[in-house]
Design a protein around this motif. Structure first.
Motif, short mmCIF file in Angstrom:
data_model
loop_
_atom_site.label_atom_id
_atom_site.label_comp_id
_atom_site.label_asym_id
_atom_site.label_seq_id
_atom_site.Cartn_x
_atom_site.Cartn_y
_atom_site.Cartn_z
N ARG A 81 8.43 29.39 7.96
CA ARG A 81 7.00 29.66 7.84
C ARG A 81 6.64 29.79 6.37
N GLY A 82 5.38 29.74 6.02
CA GLY A 82 4.98 29.99 4.65
C GLY A 82 3.80 29.20 4.17
N ALA A 83 3.63 27.95 4.66
CA ALA A 83 2.56 27.10 4.13
C ALA A 83 1.18 27.69 4.38
N ALA A 84 1.00 28.29 5.55
CA ALA A 84 -0.31 28.86 5.84
C ALA A 84 -0.62 30.03 4.91
N TYR A 85 0.40 30.85 4.63
CA TYR A 85 0.20 31.94 3.68
C TYR A 85 -0.13 31.39 2.28
N LEU A 86 0.58 30.33 1.89
CA LEU A 86 0.28 29.70 0.60
C LEU A 86 -1.16 29.21 0.56
N ALA A 87 -1.56 28.56 1.65
CA ALA A 87 -2.90 28.00 1.70
C ALA A 87 -3.98 29.06 1.60
N MET A 88 -3.67 30.27 2.03
CA MET A 88 -4.63 31.37 1.98
C MET A 88 -4.49 32.20 0.71
N GLY A 89 -3.53 31.83 -0.14
CA GLY A 89 -3.34 32.58 -1.37
C GLY A 89 -2.62 33.89 -1.18
N LYS A 90 -1.95 34.05 -0.05
CA LYS A 90 -1.21 35.29 0.22
C LYS A 90 0.23 35.09 -0.25
N PHE A 91 0.40 35.17 -1.57
CA PHE A 91 1.67 34.81 -2.18
C PHE A 91 2.80 35.79 -1.83
N ARG A 92 2.47 37.05 -1.70
CA ARG A 92 3.53 38.02 -1.37
C ARG A 92 4.09 37.77 0.03
N ASP A 93 3.19 37.49 0.99
CA ASP A 93 3.65 37.17 2.34
C ASP A 93 4.45 35.87 2.35
N ASP A 97 8.64 34.94 3.33
CA ASP A 97 9.07 33.88 4.24
C ASP A 97 9.98 32.87 3.56
N PHE A 98 9.63 32.49 2.34
CA PHE A 98 10.45 31.50 1.66
C PHE A 98 11.80 32.07 1.24
N GLN A 99 11.84 33.36 0.99
CA GLN A 99 13.14 34.00 0.72
C GLN A 99 14.03 33.92 1.94
N MET A 100 13.43 34.11 3.12
CA MET A 100 14.19 34.01 4.37
C MET A 100 14.65 32.58 4.61
N VAL A 101 13.72 31.63 4.36
CA VAL A 101 14.08 30.21 4.54
C VAL A 101 15.22 29.83 3.61
N ASP A 437 -0.84 10.71 1.07
CA ASP A 437 0.04 10.17 2.09
C ASP A 437 1.29 11.02 2.27
N ALA A 438 1.24 12.25 1.79
CA ALA A 438 2.37 13.16 2.00
C ALA A 438 1.97 14.19 3.03
N CYS A 439 2.81 14.38 4.05
CA CYS A 439 2.43 15.30 5.11
C CYS A 439 3.10 16.64 4.98
N LYS A 440 4.03 16.79 4.05
CA LYS A 440 4.73 18.06 3.94
C LYS A 440 4.07 18.94 2.89
N LEU A 441 3.42 20.00 3.35
CA LEU A 441 2.96 21.02 2.41
C LEU A 441 4.14 21.88 2.04
N SER A 442 5.06 22.05 2.94
CA SER A 442 6.32 22.76 2.68
C SER A 442 7.27 22.42 3.81
N SER A 443 8.50 22.87 3.67
CA SER A 443 9.46 22.66 4.75
C SER A 443 9.27 23.69 5.84
N VAL A 444 8.28 24.54 5.68
CA VAL A 444 8.14 25.67 6.59
C VAL A 444 7.28 25.30 7.77
N VAL A 445 6.07 24.84 7.51
CA VAL A 445 5.24 24.31 8.58
C VAL A 445 5.13 22.83 8.34
N GLU A 446 5.84 22.02 9.10
CA GLU A 446 5.90 20.60 8.75
C GLU A 446 5.79 19.73 9.96
#
Length: 453
Positions: A81-93, A97-101, A437-446
């Motif tokens: 998980r993580g892309a949605a938090y990034l998209a909302m600017g919730k960097f700490r959240d 998630d990215f630490q877990m990933v 033409d890139a669909c990956k915002l991150s490997s978290v929500v892909e």
């Protein structure tokens, strides 16, 4: 003893539907993709990819709350998980998630990149918090600016404001310069923004607008920095004026890479005649969104750092809702989920809103294939005025004309027009600066590799 019914996942059929959903995603039909991913989930709720793909489709429509819910389910099944938090600017959240990933997938380069970006963002936030001046001691950036003292170089050939009055001739010249990718001198940009700030500060949170019998009023939805499509709206419907008033219902900036041109144009028309153009605050008129989706970077590139602070301050002065002839309630995102909030509460207390049931509600905020959508027996209209959103959605744009006294909506749709070869999100934060033409915002929500549009 009662028997317990066990639902066996229909994996083959779910996979077939997922393929259809992926095809819809590749065709930028994100609402259809969400419906199909939902069908796949109903057949097999244990496949994290379905949840994650649906979450990513939600992010494409900026439905971040739904994206968070789906991503949370996906992470329970398969911790990503993580892309949605990034998209909302919730960097700490997002950082958590990215630490877990990273622990689970230590060799995932995309996760490592996003983790590094999140670490930088969180460090910057901590630094800004450490040096921040207490709110009670903050001085308005506008109070420190004297545009009269700024000299205009002799070699400047762009639009000029003579004295303190913004005229239509000036705005036409400015728009023509913008069309040819020329910049406005910062002296005049300061003048426009500061004069607009003074007007906006005097307004209530909810603005009542009266339209005389026989007159009309136009409501536009999100423009999102698509300046050339804004010019097309004016070409189709005329310039804002006392006899041709507009309401732009939030999200003027971000994503599109001509947001400076859009906001200065709208503000300049406000300076010509305050009643000719009304402006509502959207979710992208905020610091956190502007940091991520390009406006802050664009302002810094085309104007200066001072303008970044100034625009943030002025955005806080924007009204949140408008009522047209006591019949039509217009707000960017929609109604509040909290019951009992009334129009008077907006005026007297805070930025909350709920109109009486007999009002027509007009909102924006969401991409619609036809530029608009009518729901709830005609009592709710969504209008979106950025055609071919981000140069890839293929949607039409729309605006609504209301004729007084009956105030029945007449919806006008239009297609995107060409613009210079500057890609959307050109000024966006690093982790969102991806090609169309890139669909990956991150490997978290892909959406899996074979689904890239």
């Amino acid at each position: 003893m009662p028997t317990m019914e066990i639902q066996i996942p229909n994996t083959p059929r779910a996979e077939e539907i997922k393929v259809l959903a992926n095809d819809a995603f590749k065709a930028h039909k994100y609402s259809q993709a969400i419906d199909l991913y939902t069908q796949a989930i109903e057949l097999n709720r244990e496949n994290a990819v379905y949840w994650a793909n649906r979450a990513f489709a939600h992010t494409k429509l900026e439905e971040y709350g739904s994206a968070i819910q789906d991503a949370s389910t996906a992470i329970e099944i398969d911790p990503k998980r993580g892309a949605a938090y990034l998209a909302m600017g919730k960097f700490r959240d997002a950082l958590k998630d990215f630490q877990m990933v990273k622990k689970i997938c230590p060799n995932d380069p995309d996760a490592a990149k996003k983790l590094k970006e999140c670490e930088k963002a969180v460090m910057k936030l901590k630094f800004e918090e450490a040096i921040a001046v207490p709110h009670s001691q903050r001085r308005s950036i506008a109070d420190s600016i004297d545009f009269h003292s700024i000299d205009v170089e002799p070699q400047y050939t762009g639009a000029r404001i003579e004295g303190d009055v913004v005229t239509l001739d000036f705005v036409k010249k400015m728009m023509d310069d913008f069309k040819n990718q020329k910049f406005l001198h910062r002296r005049y940009a300061f003048q426009i923004v500061l004069q607009t700030r003074d007007m906006l500060r005097a307004l209530p949170s909810l603005v009542d607008v009266s339209i005389q019998d026989g007159k009309h009023f136009t409501v536009c939805g999100d423009v999102h920095g698509q300046f050339y499509d804004l010019l097309n709206i004016f070409e189709l419907n005329g310039f804002p004026s006392e006899d041709n008033p507009y309401l732009f219902n939030g999200d003027f900036v971000d994503r599109g890479s001509f947001s400076v041109e859009v906001i200065l144009t709208l503000f300049a028309f406000k300076c010509i005649s305050p009643s000719a153009i009304h402006l509502s605050r959207g979710n992208h008129e905020s610091k956190s969104m502007n940091k991520i989706y390009g406006f802050e970077g664009e302002v810094r590139s085309k104007l200066s750092e001072t303008f970044v602070e100034l625009f943030a301050e002025v955005f806080c002065c924007l009204p949140l809702a408008h009522v047209l002839n006591e019949k039509i309630f217009v707000v960017h995102g929609g109604l509040f989920s909290v019951d009992g909030v009334k129009l008077s509460d907006i005026k007297a207390i805070d930025r909350f809103c709920e109109p009486p049931e007999e009002d027509l509600v007009v909102r924006s905020h969401e991409v619609k294939d036809e530029g608009y959508e009518i729901e709830h027996d005609g009592k709710l209209i969504t209008v979106f005025s950025a055609p071919n959103y981000c140069d890839q959605m293929g949607n039409k744009g729309a605006f609504i004309r209301f004729e007084s006294p009956d105030m029945k909506p007449k919806i006008v749709t239009f297609s995107a027009v060409p613009h210079p070869d500057v890609k959307p999100m050109a000024y966006a934060n690093n982790f969102l600066r991806i090609s169309p033409d890139a669909c990956k915002l991150s490997s978290v929500v892909e959406v899996e590799d074979d689904t890239c549009p």
